[in-house]
Enzyme design. Structure first.
Site, PDB file in Angstrom:
ATOM      1  N   TYR A  23      17.759  21.285 -35.834  1.00 51.16           N
ATOM      2  CA  TYR A  23      16.379  21.691 -35.752  1.00 51.16           C
ATOM      3  C   TYR A  23      16.004  21.070 -37.471  1.00 51.16           C
ATOM      4  CZ  TYR A  23      17.131  25.138 -31.884  1.00 51.16           C
ATOM      5  OH  TYR A  23      17.118  25.712 -30.753  1.00 51.16           O
ATOM      6  N   LYS A  58      31.340  24.406 -30.319  1.00 54.34           N
ATOM      7  CA  LYS A  58      31.843  23.302 -29.515  1.00 54.34           C
ATOM      8  C   LYS A  58      32.654  22.659 -30.300  1.00 54.34           C
ATOM      9  CE  LYS A  58      31.693  21.934 -25.229  1.00 54.34           C
ATOM     10  NZ  LYS A  58      31.944  22.195 -24.449  1.00 54.34           N
ATOM     11  N   ASP A  78      30.052  26.969 -24.276  1.00 54.72           N
ATOM     12  CA  ASP A  78      29.392  27.615 -22.617  1.00 54.72           C
ATOM     13  C   ASP A  78      30.378  28.436 -22.295  1.00 54.72           C
ATOM     14  OD1 ASP A  78      31.751  25.945 -24.012  1.00 54.72           O
ATOM     15  OD2 ASP A  78      31.336  24.239 -22.423  1.00 54.72           O
ATOM     16  N   ASP A  97      20.258  30.159 -30.993  1.00 58.80           N
ATOM     17  CA  ASP A  97      18.803  29.942 -30.348  1.00 58.80           C
ATOM     18  C   ASP A  97      18.714  30.895 -29.420  1.00 58.80           C
ATOM     19  OD1 ASP A  97      16.213  29.897 -30.131  1.00 58.80           O
ATOM     20  OD2 ASP A  97      15.839  28.095 -30.077  1.00 58.80           O
ATOM     21  N   ASP A 142      18.820  35.028 -27.173  1.00 60.02           N
ATOM     22  CA  ASP A 142      17.532  35.100 -25.740  1.00 60.02           C
ATOM     23  C   ASP A 142      18.306  35.268 -24.685  1.00 60.02           C
ATOM     24  OD1 ASP A 142      15.626  34.161 -27.631  1.00 60.02           O
ATOM     25  OD2 ASP A 142      14.784  32.374 -26.352  1.00 60.02           O
TER      26      ASP A 142
END
Length: 356
Positions: free
Chosen positions: A142, A191, A223, A247, A251
Site C-alpha cells: 500500500y 506467503k 491462503d 486488511d 475484514d
C-alpha cells in the site's frame, strides 16, 4: 491513576456512541478509583464546517498531548464533494502519521449470546471465536511505489511491496506483548513459499519470538489462514501479519462474529498512546435517533484501558458488563432477536454502566 483522553466524537452517530463509552469509563473510574479527564478534539465533517479542515492543528495537538485517543466515527454524504486535499480520510491519515501509528489491532470476539448471528456452522461457532488480528499499518504494498505505463504495446501496472527488518520487528513486538496478556500464542501469517518480503517477515518474527519464551509461535501461509479462520477460528489467539494480508483477514474476521456494531479496533505506535474506535461508520441515516449500537465503542474503551493504560481488571469489568447485558436479553436494533428487549443507544449504555 489519572489519565487524559482526547475525545473525537466525529459525525453522524459518533457523538451518541462516544457519550455512552465515556459514561462507562466514568463508571470504571468510580469503581476502581481513577480519574479520566476528557478533552474534545474536533475532527471530520464537523471540523470542516467549523474550521474548514478535517483535522485542525489544535485538535492534533490535543491528541498528541493526551494519554490516548477515543474516536467515534467520521464522515457522511454532506462532505463527499470536498476537494481531494480536504477529504475526511486526509484528516485520519494525518492523525495516524503524526501519532506514528504503525500497528492496527482488531479483535474478533463472538459473544455466546449472539452465536445465532454467526454465519459459520453451529458446531464451529460453538467452539468460540476470540482472537486478535495485529496488522502492520504503514508499510507493504500500500505504501510502496506504484507505476502504470506502456510496455510492449499495452498498459502495464506495477505495485512494489517492500518491508525492512525494523518495520517487521516493531509490529511483531506488539503481537507478542499482546499475546502475553491473552493466551500466549502468536500465529504469524505470510506467503514465504513465494515472496521475498514474506521470507524476511518469517525470519524476523522468528528472531523476535526468542525474546518471548513464554509465547508459542506458529507460522501459516495466508491462503491457509483464510481457510482456517472460517474452518476453526477457535485455534487462533493473536494473528500478526503485513498490511495487505491483514486488511483482508481482519475484514474476514469481522464478518464471522455476527455484527459489525460489536467490533472495536485500535491503532498504536511506539509507547502506550493509541487511537481507539469502533470499526463501523457514522451511519448518518440513524444519527440523532437513539438507534445506534454503542457496544463497539464501549469495547474500544476497554481496549484502551487494557493496552494503553495497563488496566486489565478494569477492561475485564467492561467486557463482563457487556456480556451480562447481552445475557439479560438487552439488544439494540442491529442485534435484536425474538424474545429480547429492544433498547436505544442511551439505554444500552445505562444497562452496561449499571453492571460495572
Amino acid at each position: 491513576m489519572n489519565k487524559t483522553i482526547a475525545i473525537i466524537k466525529g459525525d453522524g452517530i459518533g457523538p451518541e456512541i462516544v457519550n455512552e463509552a465515556m459514561g462507562v469509563l466514568d463508571a470504571v473510574a468510580a469503581r476502581f478509583g481513577h480519574t479520566f479527564t476528557y478533552v474534545d478534539a474536533p475532527m471530520g465533517g464537523n471540523a470542516i464546517d467549523a474550521f474548514g479542515v478535517p483535522l485542525p492543528d489544535s485538535s492534533l495537538e490535543t491528541c498528541l498531548n493526551a494519554d490516548s485517543v477515543l474516536l467515534g466515527a467520521v464522515g457522511g454524504p454532506k462532505w463527499d464533494d470536498q476537494p481531494s486535499a480536504n477529504r475526511l480520510e486526509r484528516g485520519l491519515l494525518k492523525l495516524r502519521g503524526a501519532m506514528g501509528l504503525y500497528t492496527n489491532v482488531r479483535p474478533a470476539r463472538m459473544f455466546s449470546e449472539l452465536s445465532d448471528a454467526c454465519p459459520l456452522r453451529a458446531d464451529i461457532a460453538a467452539r468460540g471465536i476470540d482472537f486478535v488480528v495485529v496488522r502492520e499499518l504503514i508499510g507493504g504494498v500500500y505504501f510502496g511505489e506504484h507505476r502504470t505505463g506502456e510496455s510492449g504495446g499495452e498498459q502495464k501496472a506495477t505495485d512494489i511491496m517492500s518491508y525492512t527488518e525494523h518495520e517487521i520487528r516493531r509490529v511483531a513486538h506488539v503481537a507478542f506483548q499482546m499475546a502475553q496478556k491473552r493466551r500466549k500464542r502468536v500465529t504469524s501469517i505470510d506467503k514465504a513459499n513465494v515472496l521475498d518480503t514474506s521470507r524476511l517477515w518469517r525470519k524476523t518474527v522468528t528472531e523476535v519470538a526468542k525474546e518471548y519464551p513464554d509465547v508459542e509461535l506458529l507460522h501459516m501461509y495466508v491462503d491457509n489462514a483464510a481457510m482456517q479462520i472460517v474452518r476453526d477460528p477457535s485455534q487462533f489467539d493473536v494473528i500478526v501479519t503485513e498490511n495487505l494480508f491483514g486488511d483482508i483477514l481482519s475484514d474476514e474476521a469481522s464478518q464471522i462474529t455476527g455484527s459489525i456494531g460489536m467490533i472495536p479496533s485500535s491503532s498504536m505506535g511506539e509507547g502506550t498512546r493509541g487511537l481507539y474506535e469502533p470499526i463501523h461508520g457514522s451511519a448518518p441515516d440513524i444519527a440523532g435517533q437513539d438507534k445506534a449500537n454503542p457496544i463497539g465503542t464501549i469495547l474500544a474503551a476497554a481496549m484502551m484501558l487494557r493496552y494503553s493504560f495497563d488496566m486489565a481488571a478494569e477492561a475485564d469489568a467492561i467486557e463482563a458488563a457487556v456480556d451480562e447485558t447481552l445475557k439479560a436479553g438487552i439488544r439494540c436494533g442491529d442485534i435484536m432477536r425474538q424474545g429480547c428487549t429492544l433498547v436505544g443507544c442511551r439505554e444500552m449504555g445505562a444497562q452496561i454502566r449499571c453492571r460495572i
